[in-house]
Design an enzyme around this catalytic site. Structure first.
Site, PDB file in Angstrom:
ATOM      1  N   ARG A  20      65.360  -3.807  11.666  1.00 33.59           N
ATOM      2  CA  ARG A  20      65.974  -2.870  10.718  1.00 33.59           C
ATOM      3  C   ARG A  20      65.370  -2.999   9.327  1.00 33.59           C
ATOM      4  O   ARG A  20      65.062  -1.995   8.683  1.00 33.59           O
ATOM      5  CB  ARG A  20      67.491  -3.055  10.666  1.00 33.59           C
ATOM      6  CG  ARG A  20      68.192  -2.596  11.935  1.00 33.59           C
ATOM      7  CD  ARG A  20      69.668  -2.865  11.893  1.00 33.59           C
ATOM      8  NE  ARG A  20      69.869  -4.299  11.719  1.00 33.59           N
ATOM      9  CZ  ARG A  20      70.941  -4.849  11.167  1.00 33.59           C
ATOM     10  NH1 ARG A  20      71.925  -4.094  10.731  1.00 33.59           N
ATOM     11  NH2 ARG A  20      71.057  -6.155  11.066  1.00 33.59           N
ATOM     12  N   ASN A  38      71.794  -1.169  14.277  1.00 34.03           N
ATOM     13  CA  ASN A  38      71.840  -1.757  15.612  1.00 34.03           C
ATOM     14  C   ASN A  38      72.894  -1.027  16.422  1.00 34.03           C
ATOM     15  O   ASN A  38      73.868  -0.510  15.874  1.00 34.03           O
ATOM     16  CB  ASN A  38      72.205  -3.238  15.549  1.00 34.03           C
ATOM     17  CG  ASN A  38      71.058  -4.112  15.098  1.00 34.03           C
ATOM     18  OD1 ASN A  38      69.897  -3.731  15.178  1.00 34.03           O
ATOM     19  ND2 ASN A  38      71.377  -5.285  14.610  1.00 34.03           N
TER      20      ASN A  38
END
Length: 93
Positions: A20, A38
């Site tokens: 990320r 996520n």
């Protein structure tokens, strides 16, 4: 320059490997907007908006990700733009 958008699902070893953070940095470098998060199924989900060429570069690099990632599959679907400003990390969904 027209703005386009893609919804991405990244599968493989992509959580716990800074995917990320890597995506946020890359998106900002490419002047893309949207978000990354996520998912509970161990994948990473993203929404990217911007110039088509920049999105294609982003998707090409998403197949590799950061050094510790092991990407098995990138699913990219065209979507309508929503006008995001900036690129952010969101909570798990």
């Amino acid at each position: 320059m027209p703005v386009t958008a893609r919804h991405l699902i990244i599968q493989g070893r992509v959580q716990g490997v800074f995917y990320r953070n890597w995506a946020v940095a890359l998106a900002r470098d490419l002047s893309l907007s949207g978000w990354v998060r996520n998912r509970r199924d161990a994948s990473v989900e993203m929404w990217v908006e911007g110039a088509a060429e920049a999105i294609e570069q982003f998707i090409a690099q998403a197949h590799e990700g950061p050094p510790a990632a092991r990407v098995l599959r990138v699913i990219a679907q065209p979507v309508e733009t929503e006008g995001f400003v900036g690129f952010e990390k969101r909570p798990t969904a």
